[in-house]
Scaffold this active site. Structure first.
Site, PDB file in Angstrom:
ATOM      1  N   THR A  30     -65.968 -55.409  53.985  1.00 51.87           N
ATOM      2  CA  THR A  30     -65.739 -54.396  55.007  1.00 51.87           C
ATOM      3  C   THR A  30     -64.270 -54.011  55.053  1.00 51.87           C
ATOM      4  O   THR A  30     -63.392 -54.793  54.656  1.00 51.87           O
ATOM      5  CB  THR A  30     -66.177 -54.914  56.392  1.00 51.87           C
ATOM      6  OG1 THR A  30     -65.862 -53.926  57.384  1.00 51.87           O
ATOM      7  CG2 THR A  30     -65.466 -56.218  56.750  1.00 51.87           C
ATOM      8  N   ASP A  48     -67.917 -46.828  49.487  1.00 50.48           N
ATOM      9  CA  ASP A  48     -68.833 -47.735  48.790  1.00 50.48           C
ATOM     10  C   ASP A  48     -69.268 -47.193  47.435  1.00 50.48           C
ATOM     11  O   ASP A  48     -69.841 -47.932  46.629  1.00 50.48           O
ATOM     12  CB  ASP A  48     -70.088 -47.981  49.641  1.00 50.48           C
ATOM     13  CG  ASP A  48     -69.766 -48.548  51.007  1.00 50.48           C
ATOM     14  OD1 ASP A  48     -68.839 -49.371  51.088  1.00 50.48           O
ATOM     15  OD2 ASP A  48     -70.430 -48.161  51.983  1.00 50.48           O
ATOM     16  N   ASP A  92     -72.155 -53.810  52.586  1.00 51.16           N
ATOM     17  CA  ASP A  92     -71.069 -53.226  53.365  1.00 51.16           C
ATOM     18  C   ASP A  92     -71.426 -53.446  54.835  1.00 51.16           C
ATOM     19  O   ASP A  92     -72.615 -53.506  55.179  1.00 51.16           O
ATOM     20  CB  ASP A  92     -70.945 -51.736  53.058  1.00 51.16           C
ATOM     21  CG  ASP A  92     -69.953 -51.047  53.980  1.00 51.16           C
ATOM     22  OD1 ASP A  92     -68.782 -51.462  53.998  1.00 51.16           O
ATOM     23  OD2 ASP A  92     -70.356 -50.110  54.695  1.00 51.16           O
ATOM     24  N   ASP A  99     -73.134 -47.472  52.544  1.00 49.63           N
ATOM     25  CA  ASP A  99     -73.500 -46.148  53.052  1.00 49.63           C
ATOM     26  C   ASP A  99     -72.363 -45.145  53.019  1.00 49.63           C
ATOM     27  O   ASP A  99     -72.577 -43.973  53.311  1.00 49.63           O
ATOM     28  CB  ASP A  99     -73.997 -46.269  54.494  1.00 49.63           C
ATOM     29  CG  ASP A  99     -72.850 -46.429  55.485  1.00 49.63           C
ATOM     30  OD1 ASP A  99     -71.913 -47.199  55.193  1.00 49.63           O
ATOM     31  OD2 ASP A  99     -72.881 -45.778  56.546  1.00 49.63           O
TER      32      ASP A  99
END
Length: 722
Positions: free
Chosen positions: A550, A601, A397, A597
């Site tokens: 992302t 995710d 990510d 994080d």
């Protein structure tokens, strides 16, 4: 947030993707799990892990194995110390006292009944399902050891092995406690997700006044008030007001999003810089957050747990030991030596006691997790180490993982009649009293670069546009393109191409305005971690492909990917798409590690072959992951893979020894070589079993010599040139 307004189409597109992510646009899912029910405490949680055949942990709890281990350990220590064999080997003697010969039998029987019963019940289940494995082998070993020990205590045999029985049960209880704890920790992800929703909400009455009600009482069509710093209690549409919403925990956007009338808002997001009145459009199970919760739960439920190597070896050893024992009994009985038949059968089964097999994997796991912790790795899932060695693709990510997840000043562009220091100093003066992340980044950059510090008065937040204040008698404004448009700011020709270039690269552009004219522009972006480039290079050096996903724009993603030499990326990806991206790689035969994080995710972390969370990230990401990078250093991903490969090698070596010595010892114990004068008394068999355990333990200890490779840290970046 760039303090520029986002057009309504983009906002509605994000909402449409979120609806696709949940699988339902505005209706609940019949029979869906309750999103807001807290999971039981870790030590009390029962674990029901679906897999083929009987679940050996069905109905068991972490606390049960913990309590059984500690009590069994307390009883095992005196049993070992009182053993005549141990006293002889170590050269000490415990003074005789009344009943000393029966004390090991009494304590060993308590350990067998209290600690061993759980394995016997598990063996019954395995045998009922026709799948004998570790539970059956453990049960066979402890039952034979129990009967043999009592027979020796009563004078029927010359060898007693109460200490072997007690230590075997204690070791197995420890291993199963660690395994249960890893399984139970995964359930905490849903609790962390549920905690994003506020317990109460301010519902607006028809007369315009507000009342505080539990969030569970909200219904579609209600009007709620969201104050600055408040969390949105339900999905809805803004009716009145302008505010910046931090949606990073839901959408993955690194910038806060300006929301105004007509824009959708998502439950669990946080408002800043203004208040909103929101018309509720979805509550409970129909919210986007609940959809993410269902994704996490489904991913965890569908992910099959690899059968532990010890279980596979134990199943084979069970059949070998059982067949050897039966064959030994029959052969020696037919030869006409019933006493030798019983003694040799007991010897065969005793020597097959899986002391070494019980240590083969749990001890390596214990050492490797301890080693990992000292190197910034927290291994939560004991099977994750086995899987991580096979990883050939790592998906990162972006926000908060490869980047710091917070804005930093990248460049300053002054007009012809101004200087960089002047532009930055004025902007910092205006933003000194603001708590906005962009404002803090500007103030920090001015301090770090030594820009002139001015004193501002009359600070005012311009919600969704920027801020203003009086500096040195001048009215200074700082804000994005929306401020330029609404205040008809004159932008010098030399600044326009610079602003366009930065915007095209995905950076946030802020204008510093005085007297209706822009004195300069500031470029801010999510700072890339200085360790990220080294992490990607180290993975490439090991033949591992690197990808990035992302929620940011393609321009931002492309800039980061080029700077870090990432193989491929996907931008504007929402929660369901992240999980789908992982599945896409998996379906093509790749072993995927996902590193992230944020809340968004969590589904991808749960469904990946190995889920790796940045330690500074959200509780949800940490709970959903197999491995946590405590230092938030992406280079530790490389360390995790190296640790996996090294620990797996030790597991294989230990399993080969733990089972291999039986290939030699069992035929000898069965009396196969008696015609050639080679025999194995039961006492020697017990010693051989102990020796095997010592060798396995010593080999596992060699893992401590592993030094996880870490590259030298690159210096912090300075202000980039325009």
């Amino acid at each position: 947030m760039d303090r520029a307004s986002h057009d309504g189409h983009g906002a509605h597109e994000r909402q449409r993707h979120l609806e696709e992510a949940t699988g339902e646009s505005r209706s609940g899912v019949p029979g869906a799990p309750r999103g807001h029910e807290p999971a039981p405490p870790l030590e009390k949680a029962e674990v029901h892990t679906p897999h083929a055949g009987h679940d050996r942990h069905e109905g068991h709890s972490v606390a049960m194995f913990r309590d059984k281990f500690w009590l069994s350990l307390a009883l095992t220590i005196p049993v070992v110390l009182l053993s005549h064999d141990v006293q002889q080997w170590l050269g000490y003697r415990i003074p005789a006292f009344p009943g000393v010969d029966y004390l090991p039998a009494i304590l060993g029987t308590i350990v067998f009944v209290y600690g061993g019963a759980v394995f016997i019940r598990g063996a019954v289940g395995e045998l009922r399902d026709g799948q004998p494995g570790m539970m059956t082998l453990i049960s066979l070993a402890i039952v034979v050891a129990f009967v043999t020990s009592w027979a020796a205590t009563l004078g029927l045999f010359e060898v007693e092995i109460w200490w072997e029985l007690s230590t075997l049960i204690t070791i197995m209880l420890l291993g199963h406690w660690l395994e249960m704890r890893s399984i139970a920790q995964a359930r905490g992800a849903l609790t962390a997700l549920a905690e994003l929703l506020p317990d109460a909400a301010e519902r607006v009455r028809p007369d315009g006044s507000a009342e505080t009600v539990p969030s569970s009482q909200l219904r579609e069509g209600d009007l709620v008030l969201i104050r600055p710093g408040g969390r949105v209690p339900a999905d809805g549409v803004v009716i009145e007001g302008v505010a910046d919403l931090d949606e990073s925990m839901i959408t993955g956007e690194s910038h806060a999003i300006s929301k105004g009338p007509g824009d959708p808002v998502i439950a669990g997001t946080v408002a800043a810089g203004g208040s909103l009145r929101v018309r509720v459009t979805a509550v409970g199970e129909a919210t986007a957050l609940s959809g993410i919760m269902r994704l996490v739960e489904a991913a965890q439920a569908s992910a099959s747990r690899a059968q532990a190597l010890a279980d596979r070896a134990a199943a084979l050893l069970f059949y070998v030991a059982l067949a050897a024992g039966i064959l030994t009994l029959i052969v020696w009985w037919l030869i006409g030596d019933p006493e030798s038949a019983l003694v040799r059968t007991a010897t065969v089964l005793v020597i097959a006691c899986p002391h070494a097999l019980g240590l083969a994997i749990p001890l390596v796991i214990a050492i490797s997790t301890s080693l990992g912790a000292r190197n910034g790795l927290l291994v939560k899932n004991r099977i994750a180490l086995e899987r991580a060695r096979e990883v050939d693709t790592v998906i990162f990510d972006k926000t908060g993982t490869l980047t710091k997840g917070q804005p930093g000043l990248a460049a300053v562009g002054p007009a012809q009649d101004a200087t960089e220091a002047e532009v930055l100093g004025l902007a910092a003066a205006v933003e000194a009293d603001s708590e906005h992340p962009l404002a803090q980044a500007i103030v920090e950059a001015a301090r770090r670069l030594g820009a002139t510090q001015h004193t501002a008065t009359g600070f005012e937040t311009l919600a969704g546009r920027g801020a203003r204040a009086q500096v040195g008698g001048r009215d200074i404004l700082v804000g994005g393109p929306r401020l330029v448009t609404e205040y008809s700011v004159e932008v010098p020709a030399e600044l326009r191409p610079l602003a366009d270039q930065w915007s095209a690269a995905g950076r946030t552009v802020l204008y510093v305005v005085a007297g209706g004219r822009a004195l300069g522009v500031l470029s801010l972006e999510d700072e890339i971690r200085p360790e990220s480039k080294e992490a990607v290079a180290a993975l490439h050096a090991r033949g591992i492909r690197v990808a990035m996903i992302t929620g940011d724009s393609s321009a931002v993603a492309d800039t980061v990917a080029r700077r870090l030499a990432i193989d491929q990326f996907a931008a504007q990806v929402l929660p369901a798409d992240k999980a789908a991206a992982v599945q896409m790689f998996q379906q093509s035969g790749r072993k995927v590690a996902m590193v992230g994080d944020g809340v968004n995710d969590a589904p991808a972390l749960a469904i990946a072959d190995v889920g790796i969370a940045i330690g500074a990230g959200t509780d949800v990401a940490v709970e959903s992951a197999d491995i946590v990078l405590v230092r938030s250093d992406p280079r530790d991903v490389v360390g995790a893979i190296e640790l996996s490969r090294a620990s797996y090698a030790k597991m294989v070596q230990n399993l080969i020894w733990a089972t291999g010595y039986n290939v030699v010892a069992i035929p000898v114990a069965a009396g196969l070589f008696v015609p050639w004068g080679i025999d194995l008394p039961m006492a020697v068999g017990a010693v051989a079993m102990s020796l095997s355990t010592i060798i396995v333990a010593a080999n596992a200890q060699l893992l401590r010599r592993l030094r996880l490779r870490r590259e030298s840290r690159t210096p912090e970046p300075t202000l980039a040139p325009a």
